[in-house]
Design an enzyme around this catalytic site. Structure first.
Site, PDB file in Angstrom:
ATOM      1  N   ASP A   1      -7.964 -29.178  50.556  1.00 54.01           N
ATOM      2  CA  ASP A   1      -7.767 -27.752  50.308  1.00 54.01           C
ATOM      3  C   ASP A   1      -9.044 -27.162  49.701  1.00 54.01           C
ATOM      4  O   ASP A   1      -9.692 -27.776  48.858  1.00 54.01           O
ATOM      5  CB  ASP A   1      -6.589 -27.551  49.353  1.00 54.01           C
ATOM      6  CG  ASP A   1      -6.093 -26.107  49.349  1.00 54.01           C
ATOM      7  OD1 ASP A   1      -5.006 -25.854  49.877  1.00 54.01           O
ATOM      8  OD2 ASP A   1      -6.823 -25.227  48.823  1.00 54.01           O
ATOM      9  N   ILE A   2      -9.383 -25.959  50.127  1.00 51.99           N
ATOM     10  CA  ILE A   2     -10.613 -25.321  49.672  1.00 51.99           C
ATOM     11  C   ILE A   2     -10.526 -24.902  48.197  1.00 51.99           C
ATOM     12  O   ILE A   2     -11.555 -24.741  47.534  1.00 51.99           O
ATOM     13  CB  ILE A   2     -10.932 -24.105  50.571  1.00 51.99           C
ATOM     14  CG1 ILE A   2     -12.418 -23.765  50.542  1.00 51.99           C
ATOM     15  CG2 ILE A   2     -10.065 -22.900  50.221  1.00 51.99           C
ATOM     16  CD1 ILE A   2     -12.844 -22.795  51.634  1.00 51.99           C
TER      17      ILE A   2
ATOM     18  N   ASN B   1       5.283 -24.447  51.851  1.00 49.73           N
ATOM     19  CA  ASN B   1       5.712 -23.074  51.608  1.00 49.73           C
ATOM     20  C   ASN B   1       6.101 -22.436  52.942  1.00 49.73           C
ATOM     21  O   ASN B   1       5.362 -22.543  53.925  1.00 49.73           O
ATOM     22  CB  ASN B   1       4.582 -22.279  50.955  1.00 49.73           C
ATOM     23  CG  ASN B   1       4.305 -22.720  49.540  1.00 49.73           C
ATOM     24  OD1 ASN B   1       5.225 -23.008  48.788  1.00 49.73           O
ATOM     25  ND2 ASN B   1       3.034 -22.794  49.163  1.00 49.73           N
TER      26      ASN B   1
ATOM     27  N   GLU C   1       0.752 -18.335  52.809  1.00 52.82           N
ATOM     28  CA  GLU C   1      -0.345 -17.408  53.119  1.00 52.82           C
ATOM     29  C   GLU C   1      -0.972 -17.639  54.491  1.00 52.82           C
ATOM     30  O   GLU C   1      -1.472 -16.706  55.095  1.00 52.82           O
ATOM     31  CB  GLU C   1      -1.419 -17.490  52.032  1.00 52.82           C
ATOM     32  CG  GLU C   1      -0.907 -16.942  50.705  1.00 52.82           C
ATOM     33  CD  GLU C   1      -2.011 -16.686  49.704  1.00 52.82           C
ATOM     34  OE1 GLU C   1      -3.059 -17.344  49.799  1.00 52.82           O
ATOM     35  OE2 GLU C   1      -1.802 -15.831  48.832  1.00 52.82           O
ATOM     36  N   VAL C   2      -0.989 -18.890  54.939  1.00 54.90           N
ATOM     37  CA  VAL C   2      -1.614 -19.186  56.232  1.00 54.90           C
ATOM     38  C   VAL C   2      -0.501 -19.453  57.251  1.00 54.90           C
ATOM     39  O   VAL C   2       0.327 -20.352  57.040  1.00 54.90           O
ATOM     40  CB  VAL C   2      -2.567 -20.397  56.125  1.00 54.90           C
ATOM     41  CG1 VAL C   2      -3.186 -20.693  57.489  1.00 54.90           C
ATOM     42  CG2 VAL C   2      -3.650 -20.147  55.082  1.00 54.90           C
TER      43      VAL C   2
ATOM     44  N   HIS D   1       1.653 -26.051  57.262  1.00 55.38           N
ATOM     45  CA  HIS D   1       0.848 -27.018  56.511  1.00 55.38           C
ATOM     46  C   HIS D   1       1.697 -27.604  55.402  1.00 55.38           C
ATOM     47  O   HIS D   1       2.475 -26.896  54.767  1.00 55.38           O
ATOM     48  CB  HIS D   1      -0.416 -26.383  55.923  1.00 55.38           C
ATOM     49  CG  HIS D   1      -0.198 -25.064  55.248  1.00 55.38           C
ATOM     50  ND1 HIS D   1       0.035 -23.906  55.948  1.00 55.38           N
ATOM     51  CD2 HIS D   1      -0.167 -24.721  53.937  1.00 55.38           C
ATOM     52  CE1 HIS D   1       0.186 -22.898  55.093  1.00 55.38           C
ATOM     53  NE2 HIS D   1       0.081 -23.378  53.873  1.00 55.38           N
TER      54      HIS D   1
ATOM     55  N   HIS E   1       1.268 -29.433  51.849  1.00 59.51           N
ATOM     56  CA  HIS E   1       0.343 -29.761  50.761  1.00 59.51           C
ATOM     57  C   HIS E   1       0.702 -31.143  50.234  1.00 59.51           C
ATOM     58  O   HIS E   1       1.881 -31.430  49.997  1.00 59.51           O
ATOM     59  CB  HIS E   1       0.496 -28.782  49.590  1.00 59.51           C
ATOM     60  CG  HIS E   1       0.199 -27.355  49.895  1.00 59.51           C
ATOM     61  ND1 HIS E   1      -0.966 -26.732  49.507  1.00 59.51           N
ATOM     62  CD2 HIS E   1       0.924 -26.404  50.535  1.00 59.51           C
ATOM     63  CE1 HIS E   1      -0.945 -25.453  49.868  1.00 59.51           C
ATOM     64  NE2 HIS E   1       0.196 -25.229  50.503  1.00 59.51           N
TER      65      HIS E   1
HETATM   66  P1  5GP Z   1      -0.012 -21.569  51.328  1.00 65.36           P
HETATM   67  O1  5GP Z   1       0.050 -20.611  50.184  1.00 65.36           O
HETATM   68  O2  5GP Z   1      -0.043 -20.857  52.668  1.00 65.36           O
HETATM   69  O3  5GP Z   1       1.055 -22.638  51.257  1.00 65.36           O
HETATM   70  O4  5GP Z   1      -1.371 -22.361  51.162  1.00 65.36           O
HETATM   71  C1  5GP Z   1      -2.540 -22.100  51.880  1.00 65.36           C
HETATM   72  C2  5GP Z   1      -3.618 -23.011  51.347  1.00 65.36           C
HETATM   73  O5  5GP Z   1      -4.690 -22.988  52.241  1.00 65.36           O
HETATM   74  C3  5GP Z   1      -4.146 -22.624  49.970  1.00 65.36           C
HETATM   75  O6  5GP Z   1      -3.963 -23.707  49.072  1.00 65.36           O
HETATM   76  C4  5GP Z   1      -5.630 -22.317  50.235  1.00 65.36           C
HETATM   77  O7  5GP Z   1      -6.464 -22.724  49.194  1.00 65.36           O
HETATM   78  C5  5GP Z   1      -5.898 -23.077  51.516  1.00 65.36           C
HETATM   79  N1  5GP Z   1      -6.934 -22.510  52.349  1.00 65.36           N
HETATM   80  C6  5GP Z   1      -7.048 -21.226  52.758  1.00 65.36           C
HETATM   81  N2  5GP Z   1      -8.124 -21.057  53.536  1.00 65.36           N
HETATM   82  C7  5GP Z   1      -8.687 -22.285  53.658  1.00 65.36           C
HETATM   83  C8  5GP Z   1      -9.845 -22.752  54.359  1.00 65.36           C
HETATM   84  O8  5GP Z   1     -10.562 -22.020  55.037  1.00 65.36           O
HETATM   85  N3  5GP Z   1     -10.120 -24.084  54.250  1.00 65.36           N
HETATM   86  C9  5GP Z   1      -9.353 -24.933  53.518  1.00 65.36           C
HETATM   87  N4  5GP Z   1      -9.710 -26.202  53.471  1.00 65.36           N
HETATM   88  N5  5GP Z   1      -8.256 -24.528  52.839  1.00 65.36           N
HETATM   89  C10 5GP Z   1      -7.942 -23.204  52.920  1.00 65.36           C
END
Ligand code: 5GP
Length: 125
Positions: A39-40, A97, A105-106, A110, A112
């Site tokens: 994760d970034i 999520n 958010e994405v 995914h 985690h």
């Molecule tokens: P969500 O809130 O959708 O469950 O988590 C999305 C995750 O994707 C976050 O933890 C965020 O830091 C990670 N993320 C978003 N953009 C990128 C990216 O470009 N590269 C990587 N490696 N992680 C990302």
């Protein structure tokens, strides 16, 4: 901004771009079914994302529409990554999520993987 879990798949999402190699990532594992990468913005000492290769918005979409082979391959990949990271004995947490209230958010499924320290209670009330 959290997403609507029922939205159609958007192939311009950031993880679709990572799968196509348009955006770099720190890969931990890859096979026919899944890609795992750091994760970034890590929220724990170990924080890896595992995504299916197929175009699925979220857990709901994947569990409803993915083939048995895709589901088995993805679930095995998540377990394999956690195992090879050495997280089984100390323990780890999985999180997927899904939709607005969960703050997804994405819009590409995914999972985690969090680990590397005691993670505390499941949710802050
Ligand atoms: P969500 O809130 O959708 O469950 O988590 C999305 C995750 O994707 C976050 O933890 C965020 O830091 C990670 N993320 C978003 N953009 C990128 C990216 O470009 N590269 C990587 N490696 N992680 C990302």
């Amino acid at each position: 901004m959290p997403i609507d879990a029922t939205q159609p798949y958007d192939d311009q999402n950031i993880f679709a771009k990572i799968l196509r190699g348009e955006i770099p990532n720190r890969t931990v594992y890859e096979d026919e079914w899944a890609l795992a990468f750091h994760d970034i913005n890590p929220q724990a000492p170990e924080h890896v994302l595992v995504i299916p290769k197929g175009a699925y918005v979220c857990w709901d979409d994947f569990s409803a529409k993915a083939s048995e082979a895709e589901i088995a391959g993805f679930v095995r990949a998540v377990g394999h990554v956690a195992r090879t990271m050495g997280l089984v004995e100390p323990g780890y947490r999985l999180l997927a999520n899904t939709g607005f209230d969960a703050h997804q958010e994405v819009p590409h499924l995914h999972v985690h993987i969090f680990g590397g320290k005691p993670l505390g209670p499941m949710l802050v009330r």
